[in-house]
Scaffold this motif. Sequence first.
Motif, PDB file in Angstrom:
ATOM      1  N   TYR A  15       0.839  -1.203   0.000  1.00  0.00           N
ATOM      2  CA  TYR A  15       0.000   0.000   0.000  1.00  0.00           C
ATOM      3  C   TYR A  15       0.877   1.257   0.000  1.00  0.00           C
ATOM      4  CZ  TYR A  15      -2.673   3.866   1.883  1.00  0.00           C
ATOM      5  OH  TYR A  15      -3.204   5.109   2.080  1.00  0.00           O
ATOM      6  N   GLN A  16       1.892   1.258   0.863  1.00  0.00           N
ATOM      7  CA  GLN A  16       2.796   2.416   0.895  1.00  0.00           C
ATOM      8  C   GLN A  16       3.415   2.653  -0.474  1.00  0.00           C
ATOM      9  OE1 GLN A  16       5.173   1.789   4.929  1.00  0.00           O
ATOM     10  NE2 GLN A  16       5.456   3.845   4.142  1.00  0.00           N
ATOM     11  N   LYS A  17       3.806   1.551  -1.089  1.00  0.00           N
ATOM     12  CA  LYS A  17       4.415   1.669  -2.421  1.00  0.00           C
ATOM     13  C   LYS A  17       3.410   2.273  -3.405  1.00  0.00           C
ATOM     14  CE  LYS A  17       7.135  -0.358  -5.895  1.00  0.00           C
ATOM     15  NZ  LYS A  17       8.551  -0.213  -6.030  1.00  0.00           N
ATOM     16  N   SER A  18       2.146   1.836  -3.297  1.00  0.00           N
ATOM     17  CA  SER A  18       1.113   2.359  -4.204  1.00  0.00           C
ATOM     18  C   SER A  18       0.910   3.856  -3.987  1.00  0.00           C
ATOM     19  CB  SER A  18      -0.213   1.610  -4.005  1.00  0.00           C
ATOM     20  OG  SER A  18      -0.843   2.043  -2.809  1.00  0.00           O
ATOM     21  N   GLN A  19       1.311   4.331  -2.805  1.00  0.00           N
ATOM     22  CA  GLN A  19       1.214   5.762  -2.510  1.00  0.00           C
ATOM     23  C   GLN A  19       2.472   6.518  -2.948  1.00  0.00           C
ATOM     24  OE1 GLN A  19      -1.853   6.988  -1.093  1.00  0.00           O
ATOM     25  NE2 GLN A  19      -2.180   4.908  -1.872  1.00  0.00           N
ATOM     26  N   GLY A  20       3.327   5.819  -3.684  1.00  0.00           N
ATOM     27  CA  GLY A  20       4.500   6.483  -4.233  1.00  0.00           C
ATOM     28  C   GLY A  20       5.701   6.487  -3.304  1.00  0.00           C
ATOM     29  N   GLN A  21       5.638   5.736  -2.200  1.00  0.00           N
ATOM     30  CA  GLN A  21       6.779   5.726  -1.279  1.00  0.00           C
ATOM     31  C   GLN A  21       7.736   4.589  -1.629  1.00  0.00           C
ATOM     32  OE1 GLN A  21       5.490   5.998   2.825  1.00  0.00           O
ATOM     33  NE2 GLN A  21       3.725   7.215   2.203  1.00  0.00           N
ATOM     34  N   ASN A  22       9.012   4.832  -1.364  1.00  0.00           N
ATOM     35  CA  ASN A  22      10.052   3.890  -1.759  1.00  0.00           C
ATOM     36  C   ASN A  22      10.271   2.834  -0.688  1.00  0.00           C
ATOM     37  OD1 ASN A  22      12.082   2.729  -3.166  1.00  0.00           O
ATOM     38  ND2 ASN A  22      13.632   4.254  -2.626  1.00  0.00           N
ATOM     39  N   VAL A  23       9.202   2.138  -0.324  1.00  0.00           N
ATOM     40  CA  VAL A  23       9.256   1.150   0.759  1.00  0.00           C
ATOM     41  C   VAL A  23       9.748  -0.189   0.230  1.00  0.00           C
ATOM     42  CG1 VAL A  23       6.875   0.416   0.388  1.00  0.00           C
ATOM     43  CG2 VAL A  23       7.859   0.209   2.668  1.00  0.00           C
ATOM     44  N   SER A  71       3.885   1.116   7.594  1.00  0.00           N
ATOM     45  CA  SER A  71       3.583  -0.304   7.602  1.00  0.00           C
ATOM     46  C   SER A  71       3.937  -0.947   8.941  1.00  0.00           C
ATOM     47  CB  SER A  71       4.335  -0.981   6.451  1.00  0.00           C
ATOM     48  OG  SER A  71       4.103  -2.358   6.432  1.00  0.00           O
ATOM     49  N   SER A  72       5.136  -0.648   9.451  1.00  0.00           N
ATOM     50  CA  SER A  72       5.580  -1.247  10.714  1.00  0.00           C
ATOM     51  C   SER A  72       4.688  -0.833  11.880  1.00  0.00           C
ATOM     52  CB  SER A  72       7.015  -0.823  11.031  1.00  0.00           C
ATOM     53  OG  SER A  72       7.902  -1.373  10.095  1.00  0.00           O
ATOM     54  N   TYR A  73       4.430   0.462  11.967  1.00  0.00           N
ATOM     55  CA  TYR A  73       3.663   0.956  13.115  1.00  0.00           C
ATOM     56  C   TYR A  73       2.231   0.436  13.076  1.00  0.00           C
ATOM     57  CZ  TYR A  73       1.392   4.133  16.361  1.00  0.00           C
ATOM     58  OH  TYR A  73       0.650   4.642  17.398  1.00  0.00           O
ATOM     59  N   GLN A  74       1.583   0.592  11.920  1.00  0.00           N
ATOM     60  CA  GLN A  74       0.177   0.177  11.840  1.00  0.00           C
ATOM     61  C   GLN A  74       0.048  -1.339  11.934  1.00  0.00           C
ATOM     62  OE1 GLN A  74      -1.903   2.384  12.287  1.00  0.00           O
ATOM     63  NE2 GLN A  74      -1.074   4.299  11.458  1.00  0.00           N
ATOM     64  N   CYS A  75       0.974  -2.048  11.354  1.00  0.00           N
ATOM     65  CA  CYS A  75       0.926  -3.516  11.396  1.00  0.00           C
ATOM     66  C   CYS A  75       0.977  -4.007  12.847  1.00  0.00           C
ATOM     67  CB  CYS A  75       2.115  -4.070  10.603  1.00  0.00           C
ATOM     68  SG  CYS A  75       2.196  -5.858  10.526  1.00  0.00           S
ATOM     69  N   GLN A  76       1.877  -3.435  13.612  1.00  0.00           N
ATOM     70  CA  GLN A  76       2.024  -3.914  14.984  1.00  0.00           C
ATOM     71  C   GLN A  76       0.935  -3.371  15.909  1.00  0.00           C
ATOM     72  OE1 GLN A  76       3.964  -6.503  15.685  1.00  0.00           O
ATOM     73  NE2 GLN A  76       4.328  -6.429  13.487  1.00  0.00           N
ATOM     74  N   ARG A  77       0.401  -2.193  15.576  1.00  0.00           N
ATOM     75  CA  ARG A  77      -0.767  -1.716  16.326  1.00  0.00           C
ATOM     76  C   ARG A  77      -1.925  -2.698  16.118  1.00  0.00           C
ATOM     77  NH1 ARG A  77      -3.500   2.316  14.156  1.00  0.00           N
ATOM     78  NH2 ARG A  77      -5.132   2.309  15.711  1.00  0.00           N
ATOM     79  N   VAL A  78      -2.068  -3.167  14.899  1.00  0.00           N
ATOM     80  CA  VAL A  78      -3.128  -4.144  14.621  1.00  0.00           C
ATOM     81  C   VAL A  78      -2.807  -5.457  15.332  1.00  0.00           C
ATOM     82  CG1 VAL A  78      -4.260  -5.489  12.815  1.00  0.00           C
ATOM     83  CG2 VAL A  78      -3.750  -3.067  12.425  1.00  0.00           C
ATOM     84  N   GLY A  79      -1.527  -5.866  15.290  1.00  0.00           N
ATOM     85  CA  GLY A  79      -1.136  -7.100  15.972  1.00  0.00           C
ATOM     86  C   GLY A  79      -1.422  -7.053  17.463  1.00  0.00           C
TER      87      GLY A  79
END
Length: 467
Positions: free
Chosen positions: A318-326, A384-392
Amino acid sequence: MAFHFASLLLLALPVFTRAQSPVWGQCGGLGWTGPTTCVSGSVCTRSNDWYSQCLPGNQPPPPSTTIPPPADPPITTTSTPPPPTSLPTGAPPPPIPFCATIPGNITYSNTRLPDPFLPIGGGTRVSTKGQWECRRREISELFQRYELGVVPPKPSSVTASFSGGTLSITVANGGPSISFSVSITAPSTGTAPFPAIIAYGAPSIPVPNSVAVIRFNNDDIAVQQNTGSRGSGKFYTLYGNNHSAGALAAWAWGVSRIVDALEITPSARIDTTRLAVTGCSRNGKGAIVAGAFEPRIALTIPQESGSGGSACWRLSDYQKSQGQNVQTASQIITENVWFSKNFDTFTSQVSRLSVDHHLLPGLIVPRGLLVIENTSQEWLGALSSYQCQRVGRRIYEAYGVPNNMGVSQVGNHNHCAFPSSQQAELTAFFNKFLLGQGSTNTSIVRTDGSFNFPETQFIDWTTPTLA
Ligand SMILES: *[C@@H]1O[C@H](CO)[C@@H](O)[C@H](O)[C@H]1NC(C)=O
Ligand SMILES: *[C@@H]1O[C@H](CO)[C@@H](O)[C@H](O)[C@H]1NC(C)=O
Ligand SMILES: *[C@@H]1O[C@H](CO)[C@@H](O)[C@H](O)[C@H]1NC(C)=O
Ligand SMILES: *[C@@H]1O[C@H](CO)[C@@H](O)[C@H](O)[C@H]1NC(C)=O
């Protein structure tokens, strides 16, 4: 000969008089125009295409560009090694009688983060902690099948000896044996047996002076050089290389053998009920996977593990789709051998993965887990890291122990340099999970970043309260 050598030195001299990067400073990466050498006492170490950094260490500096580097060592040894024992098939954890069988052939498709509480075979959502054990086993197997490769169970023989601060471990499984060792630095205060932290490489977080430090040379178990190092390392001497286990799985297995060895070696003076594991960056990916697969680890502290660790594949895409170089799944498999070859078929379409990294905490719950991240540096996948682990962490909430998992994200520091503003949080987790201060407040979920996260695009499930 002497003449040639002297002129090489003269040619090399200007390289060493250029500005050097400080310890933890950047020293390379795509687009990097700053210094590419490190101050003495540190070594320029490649993290990925975008980032190399000066890590503390006493190894000699990399050769200057005027001297051609030696050819890469061959990956396989020239002498034929003894035949390895074959890896076990199927689910490594013992079957739990009341758990449903995990389907053998899974066709999965979900652009959202998979519901942690919905068994893969369908049916009723998990509503009790007992049922969570079945789901835990399922998640463990799915990670091994489709992403990490098999983490083998305890081999038939593990022996160990301790001398001069070195724990030597010999492992065999009916075939060849391997030996590896870890160094143990006793704490300066406290009484034995001591709590300890197993650090991939060396710790890059401050360790309390009452906690022993165990240094694990994970690269000795599975080499992480590039895509050509697959199957290289002692793990593969023992189990062979049929492309099942990637480096993260092999290292997690190694951590478990360290714990086995500590258990049978009282002279090492380590309390195996009070063990933590940590690592940064690529080794942070290793640390979170070790915590996920080794239930004897009381506290897991991945630091800046980013893509392949704390980040979710779907969110990075998703981040990549937003143009970020993840760094995405399809990119990471071109960089190194952290994952199983089986993962390759999913990376261009991560929606087909029945797991994602918000489920890693589900293998660790209710044990201690503190996820430390930086805010920026796009390849780490800050959102990705922050939201992923908040969800976890919702799995910890469901389990009734939300504060056993912390997520702390602070920016404005070099990669793997620990900011003092996170010290109180780190201390709290050590106090609670290693130092017997059970009532310590570890209620920590914070970021100094601000993300525009379309949560409903990724989550279509609610968090139950497990009875
Ligand atoms: C490789 O190892 C996996 C995991 O144990 C096993 O299922 C598979 O049969 C092995 N493949 C080969 C070709 O040996
Ligand atoms: C798994 O299912 C797919 C699709 O139904 C099928 O093509 C494939 O042969 C199956 N594989 C196995 C090992 O059963
Ligand atoms: C850490 O975050 C800061 C911004 O908050 C950024 O400037 C820096 O480059 C980041 N470092 C790494 C290695 O991620
Ligand atoms: C625990 O710490 C958090 C974060 O600092 C704070 O918001 C909360 O009020 C504290 N809880 C207690 C019971 O002290």
